[in-house]
Write a protein that holds these residues in place. Structure first.
Motif, PDB file in Angstrom:
ATOM      1  N   ASP A 266       0.842  -1.196   0.000  1.00 26.05           N
ATOM      2  CA  ASP A 266       0.000   0.000   0.000  1.00 26.05           C
ATOM      3  C   ASP A 266       0.877   1.246   0.000  1.00 26.05           C
ATOM      4  O   ASP A 266       2.091   1.193   0.199  1.00 26.05           O
ATOM      5  N   GLY A 267       0.244   2.380  -0.251  1.00 26.90           N
ATOM      6  CA  GLY A 267       0.974   3.632  -0.373  1.00 26.90           C
ATOM      7  C   GLY A 267       1.736   4.011   0.882  1.00 26.90           C
ATOM      8  O   GLY A 267       2.844   4.554   0.803  1.00 26.90           O
ATOM      9  N   VAL A 268       1.178   3.751   2.046  1.00 22.77           N
ATOM     10  CA  VAL A 268       1.859   4.081   3.299  1.00 22.77           C
ATOM     11  C   VAL A 268       3.128   3.245   3.442  1.00 22.77           C
ATOM     12  O   VAL A 268       4.199   3.766   3.780  1.00 22.77           O
ATOM     13  N   ALA A 269       3.033   1.962   3.155  1.00 25.03           N
ATOM     14  CA  ALA A 269       4.222   1.098   3.217  1.00 25.03           C
ATOM     15  C   ALA A 269       5.271   1.559   2.207  1.00 25.03           C
ATOM     16  O   ALA A 269       6.475   1.534   2.497  1.00 25.03           O
ATOM     17  N   LEU A 270       4.827   1.996   1.037  1.00 28.44           N
ATOM     18  CA  LEU A 270       5.757   2.488   0.029  1.00 28.44           C
ATOM     19  C   LEU A 270       6.494   3.727   0.530  1.00 28.44           C
ATOM     20  O   LEU A 270       7.714   3.824   0.413  1.00 28.44           O
ATOM     21  N   VAL A 271       5.758   4.667   1.098  1.00 26.11           N
ATOM     22  CA  VAL A 271       6.387   5.886   1.627  1.00 26.11           C
ATOM     23  C   VAL A 271       7.383   5.528   2.731  1.00 26.11           C
ATOM     24  O   VAL A 271       8.512   6.023   2.748  1.00 26.11           O
ATOM     25  N   GLU A 272       6.978   4.663   3.641  1.00 23.34           N
ATOM     26  CA  GLU A 272       7.878   4.254   4.727  1.00 23.34           C
ATOM     27  C   GLU A 272       9.145   3.601   4.179  1.00 23.34           C
ATOM     28  O   GLU A 272      10.255   3.879   4.652  1.00 23.34           O
ATOM     29  N   THR A 273       8.995   2.763   3.170  1.00 25.50           N
ATOM     30  CA  THR A 273      10.145   2.081   2.573  1.00 25.50           C
ATOM     31  C   THR A 273      11.063   3.078   1.881  1.00 25.50           C
ATOM     32  O   THR A 273      12.291   3.011   2.010  1.00 25.50           O
ATOM     33  N   MET A 274      10.484   4.022   1.154  1.00 21.33           N
ATOM     34  CA  MET A 274      11.296   5.039   0.476  1.00 21.33           C
ATOM     35  C   MET A 274      12.079   5.875   1.481  1.00 21.33           C
ATOM     36  O   MET A 274      13.264   6.145   1.283  1.00 21.33           O
ATOM     37  N   LEU A 275      11.428   6.277   2.543  1.00 15.13           N
ATOM     38  CA  LEU A 275      12.110   7.073   3.567  1.00 15.13           C
ATOM     39  C   LEU A 275      13.248   6.278   4.209  1.00 15.13           C
ATOM     40  O   LEU A 275      14.307   6.833   4.506  1.00 15.13           O
ATOM     41  N   GLY A 276      13.024   4.984   4.419  1.00 13.53           N
ATOM     42  CA  GLY A 276      14.059   4.139   5.000  1.00 13.53           C
ATOM     43  C   GLY A 276      15.238   3.902   4.070  1.00 13.53           C
ATOM     44  O   GLY A 276      16.391   3.887   4.508  1.00 13.53           O
ATOM     45  N   ARG A 277      14.954   3.722   2.780  1.00 16.96           N
ATOM     46  CA  ARG A 277      16.024   3.425   1.822  1.00 16.96           C
ATOM     47  C   ARG A 277      16.772   4.659   1.341  1.00 16.96           C
ATOM     48  O   ARG A 277      17.920   4.574   0.921  1.00 16.96           O
ATOM     49  N   PHE A 278      16.085   5.805   1.362  1.00 13.70           N
ATOM     50  CA  PHE A 278      16.676   7.031   0.822  1.00 13.70           C
ATOM     51  C   PHE A 278      16.575   8.158   1.857  1.00 13.70           C
ATOM     52  O   PHE A 278      15.956   9.195   1.601  1.00 13.70           O
ATOM     53  N   PRO A 279      17.207   7.976   3.015  1.00 12.53           N
ATOM     54  CA  PRO A 279      17.023   8.942   4.106  1.00 12.53           C
ATOM     55  C   PRO A 279      17.590  10.329   3.823  1.00 12.53           C
ATOM     56  O   PRO A 279      17.155  11.308   4.449  1.00 12.53           O
ATOM     57  N   THR A 280      18.516  10.452   2.883  1.00 14.92           N
ATOM     58  CA  THR A 280      19.113  11.757   2.616  1.00 14.92           C
ATOM     59  C   THR A 280      18.469  12.480   1.435  1.00 14.92           C
ATOM     60  O   THR A 280      18.833  13.625   1.157  1.00 14.92           O
ATOM     61  N   ARG A 281      17.529  11.840   0.776  1.00 12.58           N
ATOM     62  CA  ARG A 281      16.857  12.469  -0.370  1.00 12.58           C
ATOM     63  C   ARG A 281      15.808  13.451   0.111  1.00 12.58           C
ATOM     64  O   ARG A 281      15.121  13.226   1.108  1.00 12.58           O
ATOM     65  N   ASP A 282      15.666  14.551  -0.600  1.00 18.01           N
ATOM     66  CA  ASP A 282      14.640  15.551  -0.311  1.00 18.01           C
ATOM     67  C   ASP A 282      13.378  15.152  -1.078  1.00 18.01           C
ATOM     68  O   ASP A 282      13.145  15.606  -2.194  1.00 18.01           O
ATOM     69  N   LEU A 283      12.587  14.264  -0.462  1.00 16.74           N
ATOM     70  CA  LEU A 283      11.394  13.730  -1.113  1.00 16.74           C
ATOM     71  C   LEU A 283      10.140  14.295  -0.464  1.00 16.74           C
ATOM     72  O   LEU A 283      10.097  14.497   0.753  1.00 16.74           O
ATOM     73  N   HIS A 284       9.133  14.511  -1.295  1.00 17.89           N
ATOM     74  CA  HIS A 284       7.827  14.973  -0.838  1.00 17.89           C
ATOM     75  C   HIS A 284       6.792  13.975  -1.337  1.00 17.89           C
ATOM     76  O   HIS A 284       6.864  13.524  -2.478  1.00 17.89           O
ATOM     77  N   PHE A 285       5.824  13.671  -0.484  1.00 15.99           N
ATOM     78  CA  PHE A 285       4.852  12.636  -0.818  1.00 15.99           C
ATOM     79  C   PHE A 285       3.433  13.177  -0.836  1.00 15.99           C
ATOM     80  O   PHE A 285       3.012  13.888   0.084  1.00 15.99           O
ATOM     81  N   LEU A 286       2.715  12.793  -1.892  1.00 24.06           N
ATOM     82  CA  LEU A 286       1.288  13.055  -2.032  1.00 24.06           C
ATOM     83  C   LEU A 286       0.626  11.704  -2.245  1.00 24.06           C
ATOM     84  O   LEU A 286       1.235  10.788  -2.798  1.00 24.06           O
ATOM     85  N   MET A 287      -0.621  11.587  -1.812  1.00 19.29           N
ATOM     86  CA  MET A 287      -1.307  10.308  -1.945  1.00 19.29           C
ATOM     87  C   MET A 287      -2.692  10.522  -2.549  1.00 19.29           C
ATOM     88  O   MET A 287      -3.326  11.552  -2.312  1.00 19.29           O
TER      89      MET A 287
END
Length: 127
Positions: free
Chosen positions: A60-81
């Motif tokens: 699901d989208g929440v798991a995807l966001v959590e995984t992205m944040l964990g794998r790419f902690p230094t990236r300046d990412l913004h999330f919309l759902m």
């Protein structure tokens, strides 16, 4: 230019959204599964915004966001759902992990474009 990564398991909806954002001058890439989104994000350092569906078969989208944040902690990412199943509990979960805005489907396209502009560094999608 910064790119928007769009993740949705409905191919027709995904194609329409990519085309509409392209007409507004936004550079997008799209995938239909969370695992593919992780691969694209790893390969493309210009992605700053991820617009993901809430409910997808592989994650699901929440798991995807959590995984992205964990794998790419230094990236300046913004999330919309976005979701066709706008249960308040799901929206609360999304906000807890850092999703900035949640949009019900069908999308209010102008509101989505406004959100993309507000994130800064993304092309002005209002025109």
């Amino acid at each position: 230019m910064n790119h928007v990564l769009i993740v949705d398991d409905e191919p027709e909806y995904l194609d329409e959204l990519v085309e509409a954002l392209g007409f507004r001058g936004l550079s997008t890439c799209s995938v239909g599964r969370g695992v593919d989104a992780l691969d694209v994000l790893a390969r493309d350092p210009d992605i700053r915004v991820v617009l993901t569906d809430m409910r997808m078969p592989d994650m699901d989208g929440v798991a995807l966001v959590e995984t992205m944040l964990g794998r790419f902690p230094t990236r300046d990412l913004h999330f919309l759902m976005m979701t066709g199943h706008a249960a308040e509990a799901d929206m609360a979960r999304a906000r807890e992990v850092g999703v900035l805005r949640c949009f019900p489907k069908p999308l209010a396209f102008d509101a989505l474009c406004e959100a993309l502009v507000e994130l800064g560094g993304v092309a002005d999608a209002r025109t």
